[in-house]
Design an enzyme around this catalytic site. Structure first.
Site, PDB file in Angstrom:
ATOM      1  N   CYS A  75     -15.113  21.852  72.945  1.00 50.95           N
ATOM      2  CA  CYS A  75     -16.447  21.285  73.176  1.00 50.95           C
ATOM      3  C   CYS A  75     -16.263  19.897  73.772  1.00 50.95           C
ATOM      4  O   CYS A  75     -15.192  19.595  74.318  1.00 50.95           O
ATOM      5  CB  CYS A  75     -17.284  21.273  71.890  1.00 50.95           C
ATOM      6  SG  CYS A  75     -16.597  20.281  70.545  1.00 50.95           S
TER       7      CYS A  75
ATOM      8  N   ASN B  17     -15.101  17.418  70.114  1.00 54.42           N
ATOM      9  CA  ASN B  17     -14.224  18.036  69.105  1.00 54.42           C
ATOM     10  C   ASN B  17     -14.503  17.522  67.696  1.00 54.42           C
ATOM     11  O   ASN B  17     -13.625  17.418  66.870  1.00 54.42           O
ATOM     12  CB  ASN B  17     -12.734  17.849  69.454  1.00 54.42           C
ATOM     13  CG  ASN B  17     -11.771  18.716  68.638  1.00 54.42           C
ATOM     14  OD1 ASN B  17     -10.621  18.339  68.402  1.00 54.42           O
ATOM     15  ND2 ASN B  17     -12.217  19.869  68.189  1.00 54.42           N
TER      16      ASN B  17
ATOM     17  N   CYS C  58     -17.988  18.465  66.380  1.00 55.10           N
ATOM     18  CA  CYS C  58     -19.100  19.302  65.889  1.00 55.10           C
ATOM     19  C   CYS C  58     -18.866  20.791  66.138  1.00 55.10           C
ATOM     20  O   CYS C  58     -18.516  21.536  65.220  1.00 55.10           O
ATOM     21  CB  CYS C  58     -20.423  18.884  66.532  1.00 55.10           C
ATOM     22  SG  CYS C  58     -20.912  17.191  66.159  1.00 55.10           S
ATOM     23  N   ARG C  59     -19.064  21.224  67.397  1.00 53.79           N
ATOM     24  CA  ARG C  59     -19.076  22.663  67.671  1.00 53.79           C
ATOM     25  C   ARG C  59     -17.695  23.305  67.595  1.00 53.79           C
ATOM     26  O   ARG C  59     -17.512  24.320  66.924  1.00 53.79           O
ATOM     27  CB  ARG C  59     -19.701  22.929  69.046  1.00 53.79           C
ATOM     28  CG  ARG C  59     -21.190  22.651  69.091  1.00 53.79           C
ATOM     29  CD  ARG C  59     -21.675  22.565  70.517  1.00 53.79           C
ATOM     30  NE  ARG C  59     -21.124  21.401  71.205  1.00 53.79           N
ATOM     31  CZ  ARG C  59     -21.287  21.113  72.494  1.00 53.79           C
ATOM     32  NH1 ARG C  59     -21.989  21.949  73.246  1.00 53.79           N
ATOM     33  NH2 ARG C  59     -20.772  20.033  73.018  1.00 53.79           N
ATOM     34  N   SER C  60     -16.710  22.751  68.306  1.00 54.11           N
ATOM     35  CA  SER C  60     -15.405  23.441  68.334  1.00 54.11           C
ATOM     36  C   SER C  60     -14.677  23.402  66.984  1.00 54.11           C
ATOM     37  O   SER C  60     -13.976  24.371  66.660  1.00 54.11           O
ATOM     38  CB  SER C  60     -14.517  22.956  69.482  1.00 54.11           C
ATOM     39  OG  SER C  60     -14.198  21.595  69.377  1.00 54.11           O
TER      40      SER C  60
ATOM     41  N   ASP D 272     -25.541  21.481  71.963  1.00 53.80           N
ATOM     42  CA  ASP D 272     -24.902  20.396  71.224  1.00 53.80           C
ATOM     43  C   ASP D 272     -25.818  19.933  70.089  1.00 53.80           C
ATOM     44  O   ASP D 272     -26.925  19.481  70.343  1.00 53.80           O
ATOM     45  CB  ASP D 272     -24.658  19.248  72.216  1.00 53.80           C
ATOM     46  CG  ASP D 272     -23.845  18.129  71.613  1.00 53.80           C
ATOM     47  OD1 ASP D 272     -23.619  18.144  70.378  1.00 53.80           O
ATOM     48  OD2 ASP D 272     -23.438  17.242  72.369  1.00 53.80           O
TER      49      ASP D 272
HETATM   50  P1  4NP Z   1     -19.334  18.239  70.024  1.00 52.38           P
HETATM   51  O1  4NP Z   1     -20.563  17.246  69.825  1.00 52.38           O
HETATM   52  O2  4NP Z   1     -19.042  18.237  71.503  1.00 52.38           O
HETATM   53  O3  4NP Z   1     -19.886  19.532  69.552  1.00 52.38           O
HETATM   54  O4  4NP Z   1     -18.217  17.701  69.188  1.00 52.38           O
HETATM   55  C1  4NP Z   1     -20.573  15.928  70.277  1.00 52.38           C
HETATM   56  C2  4NP Z   1     -19.946  14.959  69.547  1.00 52.38           C
HETATM   57  C3  4NP Z   1     -19.996  13.641  69.951  1.00 52.38           C
HETATM   58  C4  4NP Z   1     -20.702  13.309  71.094  1.00 52.38           C
HETATM   59  C5  4NP Z   1     -21.324  14.284  71.833  1.00 52.38           C
HETATM   60  C6  4NP Z   1     -21.253  15.599  71.424  1.00 52.38           C
HETATM   61  N1  4NP Z   1     -20.797  11.964  71.496  1.00 52.38           N
HETATM   62  O5  4NP Z   1     -21.444  11.697  72.508  1.00 52.38           O
HETATM   63  O6  4NP Z   1     -20.217  11.091  70.831  1.00 52.38           O
END
Ligand code: 4NP
Length: 166
Positions: free
Chosen positions: A15, A18, A20-22, A130
């Site tokens: 993602c 790294n 939240c989703r992955s 997201d």
């Molecule tokens: P992820 O979510 O891609 O599912 O881990 C996010 C985590 C952090 C951010 C964006 C998306 N950020 O902008 O910090």
């Protein structure tokens, strides 16, 4: 030298951050693999570097825990060149992740790139939204759709292994 995994199957979920989703996909896939007695290496990574070394988002840890899965010990890392050789499958959460992977993939990389819901009947090309800026409840919904995706991939990989063994 690129190290291979048992049966040469390995799945890397990707993602943006790294956190939240992955990480949820990694934890959910590990459980899906155990349930199928599937020996398949699994990791996760981000396309971005802003959360290197961080634990998963507390909301993601809570969502996983609600389903009996502990992802608290996972730490964020960024995709690297070797990943395109070490893993048989690199699975992106959304279109932007997939494009970032394609842009970074070495010309001779061997991993197959896909999106998580590509393995789900009727949902090919759909992104995992997201949840980072959403309400905490969004993480439960995200867990459920991720779980659907990883179980479809686990089924597909069991099938691929069977075909290769046969
Ligand atoms: P992820 O979510 O891609 O599912 O881990 C996010 C985590 C952090 C951010 C964006 C998306 N950020 O902008 O910090």
């Amino acid at each position: 030298m690129h190290g291979g995994f048992e049966h040469n199957f390995g799945v890397l979920f990707v993602c943006l951050g790294n956190i939240c989703r992955s990480p949820m996909a990694e934890g959910a896939f590990r459980a899906a693999a155990v349930a199928r007695n599937l020996a398949c290496h699994v990791e996760s990574a981000g396309t971005a570097s802003f959360h290197l070394g961080c634990s998963p988002d507390p909301r993601a840890i809570t969502a996983a825990r609600a389903h009996g899965i502990d992802i608290a010990q996972q730490t964020a890392r960024q995709i690297e060149r070797d990943d395109f050789f070490r893993f048989s499958h690199i699975i992106a959460m959304d279109r932007a992740n997939l494009e970032a992977l394609r842009a970074r993939a070495p010309r001779d990389g061997t991993a197959r790139l896909a999106m998580l819901l590509d393995a789900v009947e009727g949902r090919r090309g759909e992104p995992i939204a997201d949840p980072y800026y959403g309400a905490p409840a969004a993480f439960e919904a995200t867990w459920n759709v991720i779980n659907t995706g990883v179980n479809a991939w686990a089924d597909r990989i069991v099938h691929e292994m069977t075909m290769r063994a046969g």
